[in-house]
Design a protein around this motif. Structure first.
Motif, short mmCIF file in Angstrom:
data_model
loop_
_atom_site.label_atom_id
_atom_site.label_comp_id
_atom_site.label_asym_id
_atom_site.label_seq_id
_atom_site.Cartn_x
_atom_site.Cartn_y
_atom_site.Cartn_z
N CYS A 1 -9.32 1.54 4.57
CA CYS A 1 -8.77 0.17 4.85
C CYS A 1 -9.66 -0.77 4.37
O CYS A 1 -9.20 -1.90 3.90
CB CYS A 1 -8.93 -0.24 6.44
N ILE A 2 -10.97 -0.54 4.11
CA ILE A 2 -11.84 -1.26 3.78
C ILE A 2 -11.35 -1.67 2.17
O ILE A 2 -11.43 -2.75 1.72
CB ILE A 2 -13.41 -0.97 3.51
N ARG B 1 -10.88 -14.04 7.67
CA ARG B 1 -10.84 -13.90 6.32
C ARG B 1 -9.54 -13.77 5.95
O ARG B 1 -9.11 -13.95 4.57
CB ARG B 1 -11.33 -12.45 6.30
N ALA C 1 -11.64 -3.58 9.16
CA ALA C 1 -12.01 -3.53 7.66
C ALA C 1 -12.88 -4.72 7.20
O ALA C 1 -12.62 -5.00 6.17
CB ALA C 1 -10.95 -3.23 6.94
N GLU D 1 -8.49 -1.14 1.06
CA GLU D 1 -7.10 -2.01 1.01
C GLU D 1 -7.15 -3.26 1.33
O GLU D 1 -6.57 -4.29 0.95
CB GLU D 1 -6.25 -1.43 2.14
N ALA D 2 -8.34 -3.85 2.36
CA ALA D 2 -8.30 -5.13 2.78
C ALA D 2 -8.89 -5.96 1.41
O ALA D 2 -8.35 -7.06 1.14
CB ALA D 2 -9.74 -5.38 3.79
N SER D 3 -9.85 -5.19 0.48
CA SER D 3 -10.14 -6.12 -0.80
C SER D 3 -8.82 -6.15 -1.47
O SER D 3 -8.77 -7.13 -2.28
CB SER D 3 -11.34 -5.16 -1.49
N ILE D 4 -8.15 -5.27 -1.86
CA ILE D 4 -7.04 -5.29 -2.58
C ILE D 4 -6.04 -6.32 -2.02
O ILE D 4 -5.83 -7.16 -2.78
CB ILE D 4 -6.31 -4.00 -2.77
N ASN D 5 -5.90 -6.35 -0.85
CA ASN D 5 -5.15 -7.25 0.10
C ASN D 5 -5.77 -8.77 -0.34
O ASN D 5 -4.86 -9.45 -0.26
CB ASN D 5 -4.98 -6.97 1.50
N LEU D 6 -6.94 -8.89 -0.46
CA LEU D 6 -7.14 -10.13 -0.48
C LEU D 6 -7.26 -10.71 -2.04
O LEU D 6 -7.68 -11.75 -2.46
CB LEU D 6 -8.83 -10.19 0.01
N GLY D 7 -6.75 -9.67 -2.95
CA GLY D 7 -6.49 -10.31 -4.15
C GLY D 7 -7.17 -9.73 -5.41
O GLY D 7 -7.31 -10.17 -6.39
N VAL D 8 -8.00 -8.38 -5.09
CA VAL D 8 -9.10 -8.08 -6.05
C VAL D 8 -8.19 -6.46 -6.26
O VAL D 8 -7.86 -5.74 -5.60
CB VAL D 8 -10.29 -7.83 -5.47
N PHE E 1 -6.48 -5.51 9.69
CA PHE E 1 -6.43 -4.15 9.90
C PHE E 1 -6.73 -3.73 11.44
O PHE E 1 -7.34 -4.38 12.13
CB PHE E 1 -7.23 -3.54 8.97
N PHE F 1 0.89 -1.25 0.07
CA PHE F 1 -0.12 0.05 -0.04
C PHE F 1 0.79 1.37 -0.04
O PHE F 1 0.20 2.53 -0.46
CB PHE F 1 -0.93 -0.14 1.31
N TYR G 1 -14.77 -13.76 0.33
CA TYR G 1 -14.21 -12.74 -0.70
C TYR G 1 -13.15 -12.92 -1.27
O TYR G 1 -12.72 -13.02 -2.54
CB TYR G 1 -14.48 -11.40 0.14
N PHE H 1 -16.12 -6.00 5.46
CA PHE H 1 -16.98 -5.25 4.55
C PHE H 1 -18.29 -5.20 5.09
O PHE H 1 -19.04 -6.06 5.21
CB PHE H 1 -16.78 -6.24 3.08
N ALA I 1 -0.24 -4.76 -4.88
CA ALA I 1 -0.81 -5.37 -3.63
C ALA I 1 -1.83 -6.26 -3.68
O ALA I 1 -1.67 -7.46 -3.20
CB ALA I 1 -1.67 -4.24 -2.79
N HIS I 2 -2.31 -6.24 -4.55
CA HIS I 2 -3.41 -7.59 -4.99
C HIS I 2 -2.77 -8.85 -5.55
O HIS I 2 -3.60 -9.50 -5.41
CB HIS I 2 -4.63 -7.07 -5.68
N ALA J 1 -11.86 -14.33 -5.13
CA ALA J 1 -10.77 -13.42 -6.01
C ALA J 1 -9.86 -14.38 -6.17
O ALA J 1 -9.37 -14.09 -7.56
CB ALA J 1 -10.15 -12.19 -5.02
N ARG J 2 -9.67 -15.54 -5.55
CA ARG J 2 -8.57 -16.67 -6.21
C ARG J 2 -9.21 -17.60 -7.19
O ARG J 2 -8.62 -18.51 -7.38
CB ARG J 2 -8.08 -17.02 -5.14
#
Lengths: 359, 553
Positions: free
Chosen positions: B451-452, A147, A86, B454-461, A82, A53, A99, A88, A73-74, A103-104
């Motif tokens: 962060c929300i 998660r 964070a 970032e959490a999504s990006i971090n999870l690979g999206v 966090f 980030f 989630y 959702f 990052a992704h 994505a994977r």
């Protein structure tokens, strides 16, 4: 499966301010590693650089010998928890956990079983259909963990994950996290400003200040052999006494004076200048018939121990602790006492360079 | 390297959005308004740059008196709205008034009504040949005239006190109870507490409400046009100068427009300055207690709220009823019929379809650009962000008629000949109503922790997918409720439409206006009822969607 992480000369600048200043770290696969320091020391910035980030201004970060500076990052395959979780807000607990799996591109039919497994792992099986707004802080914490680990990442990052919980829950979650990490064997980098938490949870700790690493070591090394006065003061409590290094005896030991009184003689690893600091923890003092003389100014009864503020003859004030079980009565204010400590327990630092002189 | 491309694409996407948005703002807001300003420095005699328009305005009493009147009407309306709005807000937040929710909805409804329906209804009731005037005339009582300054102020007040009510009641229910308890504990009486603690603390909200009232009444065109008669205010003068076929002066109208925008801006700046040091943000842990009174006392606290709310909503009821009365031209007959509705279907169906079509197209643009602009302002801070913030909110200080004139001035020649097309109306709506959606969307975005994402990006999206899957999704209630508000104000929009419409592009509110001017009250009422009912339904939907988390003001 778990990554090793090598951080090599990493720098982050914001204008003139250097947030992370040439940090070198090497974290072994499966290790629980903590970045510890006061706020603004650069620990979170460094963690976010590992997560992708924050960009890396110079230096390299590599996972298992491959440099990841340019990996977005992704694509880094990192789990992250966090500070405020964070979660959702528009997805329920199961959807939150699923989630990262979606994505994977995990096959649809496999997802529910993995989610259930993660819920079981975190002992929140009944919460699957709940909305995040219906969860308590501790439950959100568990969801965030579930998660992050359900995707079986090579590395788990945690940014002050316990700071929003109340004291009791914090201690509880601390052991949940530790056990989870042991069980999964996942390399974990944990950020906190709470030294007690860091000592309790980590395999190794890096103490940071002003963007630099002050010391890296196991909790015990950091506590008992702080490399500089900052670490000595930040981890636990330390009394810093101004002292004079007098002369080296025939045995190789050096005599140390505090306020013209003989304090102790101990071996020094390095020769320093005349002026030094000696760092003594409150529990390392004991009262004897001779030693440094002072008067008790304030005594505080704290249950399992009694804390005294003692003014030495040269005016310096020190804190010492005495266990209640060892002592019958609380000593009275104004009483005259002689303090001693064991030379091998304390640390001596050069007053100028702040370098550790004792072994 | 494919991985690198994603991030780059995301950055490029936002750069593109930034360029398009700034370009559109430059073309449809900055360029028209600057054209207007430039035009105000020319004279129709064509003698180069001149201050003669401004000189004429300030030296000739016929012109300058309109500014004085406008300011006087706006100031008085502000005062009367405060005098009504604050007590109502206090009663509604602190006491168990009967039927609170309904009253609340009715108040919002009277705020959202088409701007001139109030004026029109009061004419129907108290005008020269109004129902009540005639009724009283039979028993020999002369009802004071509804026309002129007093009438304008009355209609404005009834329409705009809800602004004050909404702002102040929101703030009053956000004060932490302990504040007033502390004052009580220190020995302060309840009235003193209200005066020394409660009101000062909600001052910023009072000021925001007051400024909105001031600016709206300064800018409003329909009401003074209908009910002002000899009492001519600035927006009416602007309309006449610009539209009148003989003796009108477009350059003078431009100068007048600049004057009115300056007035609004000054007021807005004064408010910002007053509030700057008094912004007491508080997180109300324990909102104030609602006092439960019973019996006669409950009647007493409810009565004022009912009186005010019913009087305020009365115009719409009057309109609804009159729309079903038999008419013969301008004359109302005895008995009910659907004649007026039959008439509009036969003669005025075009404005109806226009209204909903234009508003719909405008809303689509508003939603898309609202989401993107809100994101740029909140997440991609920096210079463009704050510039955008300023530009998007600029239409707040531009009266609709002024925006209308600006667009006419700017787009009356090729290659951008838009005058007379539906497009120019849609542009006006988007520019004018976008702030609602941008504001409510960014409110949601502000509450959303970065962060929300970032959490999504971090999870690979990827960041781009995250924006659509997470960010836009979480903003949705804000966007939708903002869009409904924009929609309501679009279908009710008069002041810019009246400048921009041609026979083919008339909307309902324009048609109501022209029907009223032609004394065709029945059809006017039927058209207005269609608007009112659409507004009410939209408002109902808004309350459902926003669940109280988005304020209508």
């Amino acid at each position: 499966m778990s990554h090793s992480v090598v951080i090599n000369g990493v720098v982050k600048r914001y204008g003139d301010f250097t947030a992370v200043d040439k940090v070198d770290l090497s974290i072994k696969a499966g290790e629980f590693f903590t970045l510890l320091g006061p706020s603004g020391c650069g620990k979170t910035t460094l963690l976010r650089m590992i997560a992708g980030f924050n960009s890396i201004d110079s230096g390299e970060i590599s996972f298992d010998q491959s440099v990841i500076n340019q990996v977005p990052a992704h694509k880094r395959d990192i789990g992250m928890v966090f500070q405020n979780y964070a979660i959702f807000p528009h997805l329920d607990v199961s959807q939150n956990i699923a989630y990262g799996l979606k994505a994977r591109r995990i096959p649809k039919q496999e997802i529910p079983a993995l989610v259930t497994k993660a819920l079981e792992l975190m002992q929140i099986t009944t919460l699957g259909k709940r909305r995040p707004s219906e969860l308590s802080g501790g439950q959100q914490q568990r969801v965030a963990l579930a998660r992050a680990v359900v995707i079986e990442p090579g590395l788990l990052l945690m940014d002050e994950p316990l700071s929003n919980l109340d004291a009791k829950l914090r201690v509880q979650m601390r052991s949940v996290i530790k056990k989870l990490q042991r069980r999964l064997g996942i390399t974990t980098i944990y950020v906190t400003h709470d030294q007690e938490e860091a000592l309790a949870i980590s395999d190794r700790i890096a103490v940071m200040k002003d963007g630099r690493i002050m010391q890296i070591g196991t909790p015990k090394e950091i506590y008992s052999k702080p490399q500089n006065p900052f670490v000595a003061g930040f981890i636990g409590t330390s009394n810093f006494l101004g002292c004079e290094i007098l002369r080296t005896l025939a045995t190789g030991d050096t005599e140390v004076l505090v306020g013209k009184q003989f304090a102790c003689s101990l071996p020094l690893a390095k020769a320093g200048t005349h002026a030094a600091l000696i760092s003594v923890r409150p529990e390392q003092f004991f009262i004897a018939d001779t030693g440094l003389h002072g008067n008790i100014e304030l005594s505080t009864f704290l249950g399992d121990f009694i804390n005294y503020e003692i003014r030495l003859d040269d005016g310096q004030v020190v804190e010492m602790n005495e266990y209640t079980k060892d002592m019958g009565d609380v000593r009275e204010n104004g009483s005259s006492v002689y303090l001693q400590f064991l030379p091998q327990q304390v640390s001596v630092y050069d007053k100028e360079t702040r370098e550790r002189l004792s072994c | 390297m494919l991985k690198k491309l994603d991030i780059k694409r995301f950055g490029e996407f936002w750069n593109l959005v930034r360029i398009i948005v700034l370009g559109a703002i430059a073309l449809f807001l900055v360029y028209p308004f600057s054209s207007l300003v430039i035009q105000s420095f020319f004279s129709p005699k064509g003698t180069g740059i001149t201050l003669s328009n401004y000189r004429d305005f300030f030296s000739l009493p016929y012109y300058s008196s309109t500014l004085r009147r406008s300011l006087s009407v706006a100031t008085t309306t502000m005062g009367t709205s405060l005098a009504i709005g604050i007590p109502i807000a206090y009663l509604m937040t602190r006491y168990n008034v009967f039927g609170k929710k309904t009253l609340h909805a009715m108040t919002i409804m009277s705020l959202m009504s088409p701007p001139f329906i109030g004026a029109y209804s009061w004419i129907v009731l108290f005008g020269r040949s109004g129902f009540i005037t005639k009724l009283f005339a039979k028993v020999g009582v002369v009802v004071p005239t509804i026309y002129g300054r007093g009438g304008i102020i009355m209609v404005f007040t009834l329409m705009m006190f809800p602004y004050i009510y909404l702002y102040v009641s929101a703030a009053m229910s956000n004060i932490d109870r302990s504040l007033e308890e502390a004052a009580e504990n220190l020995g302060s009486s309840s009235l003193r507490r209200l005066w020394t603690i409660t009101l000062p603390v909600v001052f910023p909200s009072i000021a925001s409400g007051a400024v909105i009232v001031f600016m709206t009444s300064l800018a409003d065109f329909g009401t003074p046009m209908l009910i002002g008669e000899g009492y001519k205010v600035l927006p009416v003068l602007i309309y006449e100068e610009y539209m009148s076929e003989m003796g009108g002066n477009a350059n003078l109208a431009s100068a007048l427009s600049v004057v009115i925008v300056c007035c609004s801006s000054v007021i807005l700046m004064i408010q910002k300055w007053l509030v700057a040091k008094r912004n007491y943000t508080m997180t109300s842990m324990r909102p104030p207690q609602v006092v439960a009174v019973s019996g006669f006392k409950r009647f007493l606290v409810s009565l004022p709220v009912y009186v005010v709310t019913i009087i305020a909503i009365l115009p719409q009821i009057v309109v609804l009823i009159t729309s079903f009365i038999k008419t013969n031209g301008p004359v109302f007959l005895k008995g009910f019929s659907l004649n007026s509705y039959r008439n509009i279907l036969y003669r005025l169906s075009k404005p109806i379809s226009n209204t909903f079509l234009y508003a719909f197209v405008a809303i689509v643009f508003i939603i898309v650009s609202g989401i993107l602009i809100a994101y740029l302002i909140v997440r991609k801070k920096g210079r463009t962000g704050s510039l955008l913030d300023l530009l998007v909110m600029f239409p707040y200080v531009i009266p609709g008629s002024v925006l209308g004139i600006s667009l006419l001035v700017a787009f009356n020649k090729p290659p951008l000949l838009l005058t007379g097309t539906p497009l120019i109306l849609i542009i006006a709506y988007v520019v004018r109503k976008l702030p609602f959606t941008v504001r409510s969307s960014s409110a949601f975005l502000h509450q959303m922790d970065p962060c929300i994402e970032e959490a999504s990006i971090n999870l690979g999206v990827s960041p781009m997918k995250t924006f659509f899957k997470i960010t836009a999704r979480i903003m949705a209630p804000g966007v939708i409720s903002g869009a409904i508000l924009s929609w309501i104000t679009c279908i009710n929009e008069l002041s810019s439409s009246i400048m921009l419409y041609t026979g083919k592009t008339a909307t309902i509110s324009v048609a109501v206006y022209t029907e009223v001017v032609r004394n065709s009250f029945g059809t006017a009422a039927a058209l207005a009822s269609i608007l009112s009912v659409s507004t009410a339904l939209s408002l109902f939907l808004f309350m459902r969607v926003s669940k109280g988390s988005v304020s209508v003001v």
